[in-house]
Design an enzyme around this catalytic site. Structure first.
Site, PDB file in Angstrom:
ATOM      1  N   ASP A  88      39.913  31.484  39.874  1.00 60.92           N
ATOM      2  CA  ASP A  88      40.021  31.825  38.651  1.00 60.92           C
ATOM      3  C   ASP A  88      38.958  31.206  37.868  1.00 60.92           C
ATOM      4  O   ASP A  88      38.238  29.863  38.480  1.00 60.92           O
ATOM      5  CB  ASP A  88      40.913  31.786  37.999  1.00 60.92           C
ATOM      6  N   GLU A 137      33.116  32.012  36.658  1.00 58.06           N
ATOM      7  CA  GLU A 137      31.826  32.249  35.847  1.00 58.06           C
ATOM      8  C   GLU A 137      30.942  31.569  35.629  1.00 58.06           C
ATOM      9  O   GLU A 137      29.989  31.521  36.048  1.00 58.06           O
ATOM     10  CB  GLU A 137      32.333  33.630  35.117  1.00 58.06           C
ATOM     11  N   ASP A 142      41.110  40.949  33.070  1.00 62.58           N
ATOM     12  CA  ASP A 142      41.866  40.179  31.824  1.00 62.58           C
ATOM     13  C   ASP A 142      41.601  41.478  30.846  1.00 62.58           C
ATOM     14  O   ASP A 142      41.482  41.620  30.278  1.00 62.58           O
ATOM     15  CB  ASP A 142      42.240  39.086  31.225  1.00 62.58           C
TER      16      ASP A 142
HETATM   17  C1  GLC Z   1      42.948  33.841  33.141  1.00 61.06           C
HETATM   18  C2  GLC Z   1      42.829  35.445  34.020  1.00 61.06           C
HETATM   19  C3  GLC Z   1      44.035  36.065  34.519  1.00 61.06           C
HETATM   20  C4  GLC Z   1      45.658  34.233  34.287  1.00 61.06           C
HETATM   21  C5  GLC Z   1      44.830  33.296  33.401  1.00 61.06           C
HETATM   22  C6  GLC Z   1      46.196  32.230  33.869  1.00 61.06           C
HETATM   23  O1  GLC Z   1      42.950  34.656  31.966  1.00 61.06           O
HETATM   24  O2  GLC Z   1      41.859  36.172  34.161  1.00 61.06           O
HETATM   25  O3  GLC Z   1      44.750  36.091  35.301  1.00 61.06           O
HETATM   26  O4  GLC Z   1      46.748  34.925  34.326  1.00 61.06           O
HETATM   27  O5  GLC Z   1      44.092  32.929  33.058  1.00 61.06           O
HETATM   28  O6  GLC Z   1      45.841  31.533  34.022  1.00 61.06           O
END
Ligand code: GLC
Length: 825
Positions: free
Chosen positions: A422, A425, A511
């Site tokens: 995650d 980017e 998100d």
């Molecule tokens: C980011 C991710 C989401 C995750 C959050 C906490 O917002 O896109 O899916 O739950 O981080 O890790």
């Protein structure tokens, strides 16, 4: 219908233009001064110093490379998109006019090269039809100071464009301006661009004919697809070469051929482990190991099928990657063991930011190994993410990828099954920017553009390598897992990516929000990601950023149940969203929805295997299979699963029926009632709250299986074929162990099914069964008459069930060899 707000357009403008270098200032390349033929094409020099190469990769794939500064061409793999140097195909160059050259491939695909007053290319297919042409009024321009380059092509009003990776934009990208710049955009509004992953590849569709274009440049780039000037489309890159491929789509000019040829260059998604196609339940976060185990138990007690539970950032010790919180997850090994015993797998989150903490062994090891990124000042680069101040591995360095890949040894040894990359980017916290959308959504919410990267031997700044950071993180994870467990298929999920991401990971659309608008957006988003070469895609069911109503949640679950990656996930403040969280009536509906997924898993799995061979994605927009059906080209609220299933989810609140368009040239049967619809027509179909409108193509045989609770039970579950009776057709079912690479060495079987055109016979061809699911039943849709049937010459009774299906239980011997089912008159 999706509403594209002017507010997001304003945010978009800011996001795109504010802190980045201006787009190209007009300075053309001048005429061609020299041309040298090559086996596969021609090398050109231009008056103002640029060099160009026009060559054929295959007879149906053309490559154009322009180095505006005249610098030697970069290595083929410099963009990280291509798996290796593309092949070379023979081309013949001849002069056809005083200023006109022509390059022709073995298939007759041609490029006309005008030498003056400016270099100008026109590409024709082997039937002589124009595919694309530079616009004489808009020569290629470059900006020697900024290093940007841009080309403009002529455009017909009715040309549509699909692809470009993950974009919160309408299905066709005509009249859109798109920016390729990976950005962390929580709660993105429809119309907001850029997004988490940009792929500078598109498929064009014009009067039933397709072609594709891929810009092989991973720095920031842009595409204006007739937005500024409807008669033109233009594209350019902030840095580097104008290096692009044109895919003709073959003599048939089909989108499938374009995508096959594109994925031949950038790679295809490897077959995932079977369990990764099961239902996946996540939230930010299941906070303790007891809670995780409670959720697992509830799935089993309530008999709702599921395969995977996710552990978000709170499972870690102070958000330090690859650690466990000692008070909330004191016994991860035991927890994982108990999950496995109930047939669950666990996926943990792995962010790129590594907490700068002298007491944290992984941070110290990374610093000592010299794998962290440095700023322009040469110092270790720091930015804030969940754990506080972090350092960031430079995933464009092989040493950093190896180092990071090795970190997976510990969680694998404990029993973690898959990994979720995650924030790659990379997204970082803008200082004080959280309350200002223009900052929290803007491109500055990443590392400084002058930070340094190793670039696999081609050092450069973050502006150059930003877009491949996520791709290279996913690569480090995938390759690390392959090294650590060579006989297991890695399961990696990534948020950011770039062209070629399909080689390493599944992708989810970040998100999103719990709104009907966002639900509707999932179809254009996942369709376009799929035809950008990325097969394993999904959106957070229910919308991440809050709490959906029970109805929205159930409809979302239905809309997602046949998307390739099927996961429910929500943020830290949303209400519980397990399938039972909305009361008994919705629990019943949600269970039935998830059961549909499990019934159809053999079909989905076969589609993934097809994807590995062909690059054709499981999820497809209608036009992709029906390019000549004009009405199909803008259908953005339905999708196809493979060739044989048409899915038309309900996307509006309160709706209990919906209009469905049936693509032309085929007939379709309602999965639930057997009602027949002719292609090229529209109809209103019933869609009570507990039903996903679903249709099967006449002539198809779709494999299904008996009900089960997780994929671990599959092998023992008998297989059935749902046959849509009435047209000739061939289908194939792929079976293997569901894990490992034995299938690449022949440990698999393909069941062949052939229906004849008269509606009289069905032939089955079953190679020996080396431990796969047994074919036990046929379920026939589309026939009124229940009998008489003969199977291999013997009478076989059929039972009609409440959905109008005829059920025929096959004898045990039917599971191997050649067999024939015949409808006797
Ligand atoms: C980011 C991710 C989401 C995750 C959050 C906490 O917002 O896109 O899916 O739950 O981080 O890790």
């Amino acid at each position: 219908m999706i509403i594209w707000s002017p507010l997001c357009a304003a945010a978009l403008l800011f996001a795109v233009f504010a802190p980045l270098p201006a787009e190209a200032a007009p300075r053309s390349l001048g005429p061609v001064t020299q041309s040298s033929p090559r086996e596969d094409g021609v090398d050109l020099r231009l008056a103002r110093g640029a060099r160009a190469r026009i060559s054929f990769v295959t007879p149906e794939v053309l490559r154009v490379r322009i180095s505006p500064s005249g610098a030697p061409f970069e290595p083929d793999t410099a963009s990280y998109a291509l798996t290796e140097s593309p092949p070379q195909a023979k081309a013949v160059l001849r002069r056809i006019g005083p200023q006109l050259l022509e390059l022709r491939s073995a298939s007759g695909t041609r490029v006309q090269i005008r030498r003056a007053p400016e270099l100008q290319l026109s590409v024709f297919d082997s039937a002589g039809r124009l595919i694309s042409a530079d616009d004489p009024a808009r020569p290629i321009v470059f900006d020697p100071q900024e290093g940007s380059v841009e080309a403009t092509k002529r455009r017909d009003d009715y040309e549509l464009y699909y692809g470009f990776g993950e974009k919160a934009l309408p299905l066709s990208r005509h009249q859109q301006h798109l920016v390729m710049w990976n950005a962390d955009v929580p709660d993105y509004a429809p119309g907001h661009d850029p997004s988490y992953q940009a792929i500078p590849f598109f498929i064009a569709l014009h009067q039933g004919l397709s072609h594709g274009v891929f810009l092989n440049n991973s720095s920031r780039s842009w595409f204006d697809m007739g937005k500024t000037e409807p008669q033109r489309w233009r594209f350019g890159a902030a840095r580097g070469e104008l290096d692009y491929f044109v895919f003709t789509g073959g003599p048939e000019r089909s989108p499938a051929r374009v995508l096959q040829d594109y994925t031949a260059l950038t790679g295809r998604g490897p077959l995932p482990p079977l369990w990764a196609l099961g239902y996946q339940q996540s939230r930010w976060s299941y906070k303790t190991q007891d809670e995780v185990l409670r959720v697992a138990r509830e799935f089993r007690q309530r008999q709702i099928p599921a395969d995977v539970l996710y552990l978000d950032i709170d499972h870690m010790d102070g958000f330090r990657v690859f650690t466990w919180n000692p008070s909330t997850f004191p016994q991860p090994r035991e927890m994982l063991g108990q999950l496995h015993a109930q047939g669950f797998r666990a996926v943990t989150i792995v962010d790129p930011g590594i907490k700068r903490d002298e007491g944290f062994a992984i941070y110290r090891s990374g610093r000592e190994a010299g794998v962290f990124m440095r700023g322009a000042d040469g110092q270790e680069l720091h930015a804030k993410v969940w754990p506080g101040i972090c350092a960031f591995p430079d995933f464009t360095s092989p040493a950093a990828r190896d180092w990071f890949g090795q970190l997976y040894a510990a969680p694998l040894e404990l029993g973690v099954d898959g990994f979720w990359n995650d924030m790659n980017e990379p997204g970082v916290f803008a200082p004080d920017g959280f309350n200002q959308p223009e900052i929290s959504l803007g491109p500055q919410k990443t590392l400084p553009l002058d930070a340094r990267h190793a670039g696999d031997g081609r050092p450069g700044d973050h502006a150059r390598y930003h877009n491949v950071y996520g791709l290279q993180m996913a690569r480090a994870s995938f390759e690390g897992l392959r090294r650590l467990r060579p006989e297991q298929r890695p399961m990696v999920l990534t948020r950011a990516g770039a062209a070629g991401v399909q080689r390493y990971a599944a992708v989810w659309t970040g998100d999103n929000s719990p709104s009907w608008t966002h639900l509707a957006l999932t179809i254009p988003m996942l369709s376009n990601l799929s035809i950008s070469g990325v097969p394993f895609v999904g959106a957070d069911v229910g919308g991440f950023m809050g709490s959906p109503s029970a109805e929205l949640h159930s409809r979302w679950l239905q809309a997602a149940v046949l998307t390739p990656f099927f996961r429910t996930h929500s943020n830290d403040v949303s209400a519980p969203r397990e399938p039972w969280a909305f009361g008994p009536e919705f629990e019943r509906i949600n269970r039935a929805t998830i059961e549909l997924r499990y019934r159809l898993l053999p079909y989905l799995y076969s589609l993934f295997e097809e994807n590995e061979r062909s690059g054709l994605p499981p999820l497809r927009p209608l036009w992709f299979n029906f390019p000549r059906d004009v009405r199909a080209s803008l259908v953005d609220d339905q999708f196809l699963l493979g060739r044989d299933l048409l899915v038309a989810p309900v996307l509006r609140e309160g709706e209990r029926q919906r209009r469905v368009y049936f693509p032309a040239g085929e007939a379709w049967l309602d999965w639930w009632t057997g009602r027949r619809f002719e292609g090229g027509s529209e109809a209103t179909v019933a869609a009570p709250l507990d039903r996903l409108p679903l249709f099967i193509r006449v002539g198809a045989a779709v494999p299904t299986q008996a009900l089960l609770q997780h994929t671990g039970e599959m092998r023992a579950a008998p297989l059935a074929l749902t046959v849509a009776w009435g047209r000739s057709g061939r289908s194939e079912v792929f079976q293997d162990a569901g894990e490992g690479y034995g299938y690449r060495r022949g440990a698999a079987r393909r069941i062949g099914i052939r229906q004849d055109g008269q509606g009289l016979t069905l032939e089955l061809d079953l190679p020996p069964n080396a431990g796969f699911q047994r074919l036990a039943r046929l379920e026939i849709l589309g026939l009124d008459r229940a009998s008489p049937w003969r199977f291999d010459g013997q009478p076989l009774p059929a039972q009609k069930d409440e959905t109008g299906r005829l059920r025929l239980e096959l004898p045990a011997a039917a599971d191997e060899g050649l067999h024939q089912l015949r409808l006797a008159h």
